[in-house]
Design a protein around this motif. Structure first.
Motif, short mmCIF file in Angstrom:
data_model
loop_
_atom_site.label_atom_id
_atom_site.label_comp_id
_atom_site.label_asym_id
_atom_site.label_seq_id
_atom_site.Cartn_x
_atom_site.Cartn_y
_atom_site.Cartn_z
N UNK A 158 -27.80 17.26 -32.01
CA UNK A 158 -28.71 18.40 -32.13
C UNK A 158 -30.00 18.19 -31.37
N UNK A 159 -30.88 19.15 -31.50
CA UNK A 159 -32.21 19.03 -30.93
C UNK A 159 -32.22 18.90 -29.43
N UNK A 160 -32.97 17.93 -28.92
CA UNK A 160 -33.08 17.76 -27.47
C UNK A 160 -31.76 17.33 -26.85
N UNK A 161 -30.84 16.80 -27.66
CA UNK A 161 -29.51 16.50 -27.13
C UNK A 161 -28.84 17.78 -26.63
N UNK A 162 -29.09 18.89 -27.32
CA UNK A 162 -28.55 20.18 -26.90
C UNK A 162 -29.11 20.54 -25.53
N UNK A 179 -31.51 13.48 -20.90
CA UNK A 179 -32.25 13.07 -22.09
C UNK A 179 -33.57 12.44 -21.72
N UNK A 180 -33.56 11.65 -20.68
CA UNK A 180 -34.78 10.97 -20.24
C UNK A 180 -35.86 11.98 -19.89
N UNK A 181 -35.48 13.03 -19.18
CA UNK A 181 -36.45 14.05 -18.77
C UNK A 181 -37.03 14.78 -19.97
N UNK A 182 -36.15 15.17 -20.91
CA UNK A 182 -36.61 15.93 -22.08
C UNK A 182 -37.43 15.06 -23.02
#
Length: 286
Positions: A136-140, A157-160
């Motif tokens: 969930x969350x930023x993984x989305x 993921x690194x960017x977010x």
């Protein structure tokens, strides 16, 4: 059992193992030491510092609900259903841990907590991603970047998460914040490495005078297949047959040992393949 039900059971079992690992990494290593290593969990740790009466698991659940609509609209119902399960499951497991098994400080060493927590979380998230879900969350958001812009999941993921890590620096100070940023960087690399490991196979090109026996071994002993290519020996000026096959590592080792026994002069070229889709491997429709 119906093959679809069997696959679904396998997927949800592996997702469950993954979210348990992520929750344990957060509860016993990152949260007690304010390591806001990106993601909704990192944001929840920051929010929890301002609202300590609200459990981190509850904050994660609330934040994820805001992003679920985006997942259903952009990634499809199947991904959304698995992500919904993973998110609720992780939040539930975190609540169980916080309610019945309150996390204890295993070590005061910030480096050990950051490193061990990141490894456990990275393995868990790799399992979740590899079986078509997200925590969930930023993984989305990372999955959206991966789907539409063809970024690696780890780099997405690194960017977010980088900006959440900066929030950790401002909230918890430079030491905890920098450890969080390091965790974010290594977590992205670990996820990509672990996912590659799940799908890795061996691509083989085999030239042998015992090609008939090798084909028979691949088909009947390994329950796989191969492609026979017609070739021409540049040195010998003879027609030859080249066998092309893609095998999992364990099957490759069995085949290599078999060829050693029947034709020690065989020529074998081996390449690492990071993903294989199609019959006998991962379903290309997934």
């Amino acid at each position: 059992m119906n093959p679809k039900l069997l696959n679904a059971f396998k997927d949800y079992t592996m997702i469950t193992i993954g979210i348990i690992l992520v929750a344990l990494g957060l509860e016993y290593f990152h949260i007690p030491h304010n390591i806001a290593a990106g993601g909704v969990s990192g944001l929840a740790i920051i929010i929890n510092s301002f609202l300590p009466q609200v459990p981190v698991g509850a904050i994660i659940l609330t934040l994820n609900l805001v992003l679920f609509l985006v997942a259903f609209l952009t990634l499809g119902g199947g991904f959304g259903a698995k992500t919904l399960y993973a998110s609720f499951g992780m939040s539930l497991f975190m609540w169980v841990v916080e309610r019945f098994y309150p996390p204890v400080i295993l070590t005061e060493d910030l480096f050990i907590n950051a490193a061990v927590g990141t490894i456990i979380i990275g393995i868990g998230m790799s399992l979740v991603f590899n079986f078509g879900a997200s925590t969930g969350g930023t993984d989305i958001l990372a999955k959206i970047l991966s789907k539409y812009f063809h970024f690696d999941i780890g780099k997405s993921l690194l960017l977010v998460d980088f900006f959440i890590g900066l929030g950790g620096v401002l909230t918890f100070g430079i030491t905890a914040g920098l450890y969080a940023l390091l965790c974010i960087i290594f977590n992205g690399a670990l996820i990509d490495r672990f996912i590659d490991g799940f799908n890795t196979a061996k691509e083989l090109m085999i030239i042998s005078r015992k090609e008939g026996e090798i084909i028979d071994f691949i088909i009947h002993e390994l329950d796989r297949s191969c492609t026979v290519l017609n070739g021409y020996g540049g040195y010998t000026s003879e027609d030859i047959q080249v066998l092309y096959a893609v095998l999992y590592r364990r099957d490759y080792i069995r085949l290599r040992n078999f060829i050693r026994e029947i034709d020690p002069r065989a020529f074998i070229s081996v390449n690492e393949v990071h993903e294989v889709l199609g019959e006998g491997f991962k379903d290309i429709k997934l």
